[in-house]
Structures are given as C-alpha cells and as structure tokens.
Design an enzyme around this catalytic site. Structure first.
Site: not given
Length: 366
Positions: A162, A191, A219, A244, A268
């Site tokens: 992250k 991400d 991402e 995303d 997702k």
C-alpha cells in the site's frame, strides 16, 4: 426452487493487525451476513462489509437495502428464472453494490448447490487452485519491511504494498526498504488507492523504474473518477497500470477499455454488486485481451470464498488478492475455501461449501 426465507446477521471479527491504506484504517472486520433458504431446503450464504470510502455502503444502509428493499421483493421468486431476479434487483435500488453483492453470492450459492457442483464449476471451472498475494499496510519503512519479510517467511511470494498516503519520496523509501529485505525474486505490486495526482504518479513511477524496483503493476494511482488522468499515467509509464476504484460496472469497464486508460482491471464483487455483473466485466475485458485481478475489501471467508470461486472460473483472471481472512483473528464460518500458505484450494463441495456460522462472532440477528 423458490426463495422462502432471507435472514441477516451482523458479525464482527478483530484484525490481527490494523489494516492501513491511503483511504482508511481498519481494526475490526464488520459485515452483514445473508442466508437465503429455498422451499426445497437449499441454503446459500453471502456477506457485505461496509466500505463507505469506496462503495458508500454502511452497516445501516446494507441492512436496510437487504431487509426493507430486496427481501420483500425477492421472497417467492423462482431461482430458475435467475435473469429475471437480477433484473428485479437492479430495478429496485440504485447503487448499494455491497448489499446487492451479498444477496447475489447467496443466490449463486443456492443455484450451484441445486446443480450439485461447486460454484467455480458452475461458472466455468477453469482452475482448482489459485495463489493469493499478501498485503503490506502503510506504516514506517522499517515496519513495512519487517512485515514483508515475515509474510515471505510464511510462504508468500507475492506482496501487495500500500502506498499513496504520504509524500512520494516516503513511498519510494518504503518500497526500497521492502525490496532490499525480501530480495529480487519476490513479486511486488503496489496499490495507491487513488492517492496521487496524475503528474505526481508519473513522476513517482518514473523514479521506481529508474531505481529498478521491479514492480509488477500499480493499482489505481489517481482518483476514481479521473479516467483521463488514469489514461495519462498509463500512457506515460512503463509499469502496467490497473484500474480498481474506477470500475464498478461493465459500463465503467467499457469506458476504460475503449480509450486504453489502463492495462489491467481489478474486479471486486462488492463494487460490481456481485458475480452477475462481475462476469460481464471479465467477459468484456477478455474481448479487449485485457487481464484481470479479482480482489476484495476486508471481508470474511464468506465473501472471499465467493470471489475465489468466481476468479478461478475465468481464464482471463490471472491475479488474485484474497488475503483478508488471513488477517482476521478468527473464522466466521465452517467450510469454504482453505489456505495452504499462499495457495487457495476451492474444494469439491457443492456451492460455496459453507456448512454453518461460528456463533461467537455474531453480534445480532437483524
């Protein structure tokens, strides 16, 4: 096979360690669990975690959408007319994608149980085993390197790091520390959770390329609505860019794919409103020869089992982000997928293979 009953439960499981991104910090995994029972005795399970910073859903909105909007209109519906049911769901309520996803996965669990086959086989049956990454939360560089090293020692060869919460230089320091600690063979993907502006992202990614940090992909570097900014980053960097939060529906995916705004897509279930729409996104991406990842929110093994079965059924889904249950201090269910370090086995039991809830994590019946 008609829907006879729809029950909901509120559950909560503490995380072993706080989960931190550019958008939020989570210490407890909260969720609304759905159980659908049909008139032939078949049951199906689903769940919806509140992720208000991404989907806009809260515990209260999920509960209301399921119990006061979807439930009254779905009781008595014949699941064999499934396209009619999904049409009704989308006509009844706008948004509320997590609530829709919980009901959707429970319906698919019922259908695949009715077919006496696992959900992955019901949807296509492409893989029987898949491999997940493990997420390194945003912290200081040394702590993130320690966490990354620990995950690798526990059998994970793919790390999702992250970034996007602080200065770009701080992010690069974190990535360098992790890369030095885990070595060159471990796969690192990033991400940013919408944490950068387009020009900042290009500058940051350019530095990573020069430093040879060997990043697999990045991402959502920019804000979800900034498709032109996403395209700018994609066109001006060498590291592949994955959309995303920019993609909730097949219509969103179509817009991104048509203008080549991203190299990869992250699907997702909580964004898509469930498997029904997720299949459309995956199929559309396949037309454009674009690979996909299936990821998740901070979910329990109910949602991750459904997502894993969907992901394993699709040939163009080649990346998997299903570590959330491993972050939890307990397991909400008996059954579902099983983990052997980074490997996920789907099993051969019909549907999602869930037998029951572990009552210790149920806070109340709704």
């Amino acid at each position: 096979m008609r829907i006879q009953q729809m029950e909901t439960f509120q559950a909560a499981i503490p995380l072993k360690k706080a989960f931190k991104t550019a958008l939020r910090t989570v210490t407890v995994a909260e969720t609304i669990v759905v159980k659908i029972t049909c008139d032939n005795g078949i049951t199906g399970w689903g769940e919806a975690p509140p992720t208000h910073v991404i989907t806009g859903d809260t515990l209260a909105s999920i509960s209301y959408a399921i119990n006061h909007v979807l439930k009254p209109n779905l009781i008595g519906k014949d699941l064999r007319d499934r396209e009619c049911i999904w049409e009704v769901i989308n006509q009844l309520i706008v948004g509320n994608t997590s609530a829709k996803a919980a009901v959707d996965m429970a319906l698919y669990d019922c259908l695949s149980n009715y077919a006496n086959t696992s959900l992955s086989h019901f949807l296509g049956g492409y893989h029987s085993t898949i491999e997940t990454d493990y997420t390194v939360s945003v912290n200081g560089a040394d702590e993130m390197a320690d966490d990354a090293e620990g995950y690798v020692q526990n059998g994970f060869s793919i790390l999702k790091v992250k970034v996007g919460k602080d200065l770009i230089e701080t992010d690069i320091e974190r990535i360098r520390a992790i890369r030095e600690r885990v070595g060159p063979e471990v796969i690192i993907r990033l991400d940013a959770n919408q944490g950068w502006k387009p020009k900042e992202a290009v500058r940051a990614i350019g530095k990573m390329e020069v430093l040879g940090l060997n990043i697999e992909f990045i991402e959502q570097p920019v804000l979800a609505h900034d498709i032109e900014g996403l395209k700018y980053v994609t066109e001006n960097t060498q590291i592949p860019i994955m959309a995303d939060e920019s993609i909730f529906s097949a219509k969103d995916a179509k817009r991104v794919l048509e203008i080549n705004a991203a190299d990869l897509l992250n699907i997702k279930l909580m964004k898509a409103g469930g498997i029904h729409e997720a299949l459309k996104i995956a199929n559309l991406a396949a037309v454009y020869d674009v690979k996909c990842m299936v990821g998740s929110m901070i979910e329990t093994k109910i949602g991750i089992t459904a997502a894993a079965h969907f992901a394993a059924s699709q040939p163009n889904v080649t990346f998997y982000d299903f570590d959330a249950p491993l972050m939890l201090a307990g397991d909400l269910i008996q059954g579902g997928i099983t983990y052997e370090k980074s490997k996920i086995k789907l099993g051969e039991r019909p549907g999602l293979g869930i037998s029951r809830l572990n009552e210790e994590f149920i806070q109340r019946v709704m």
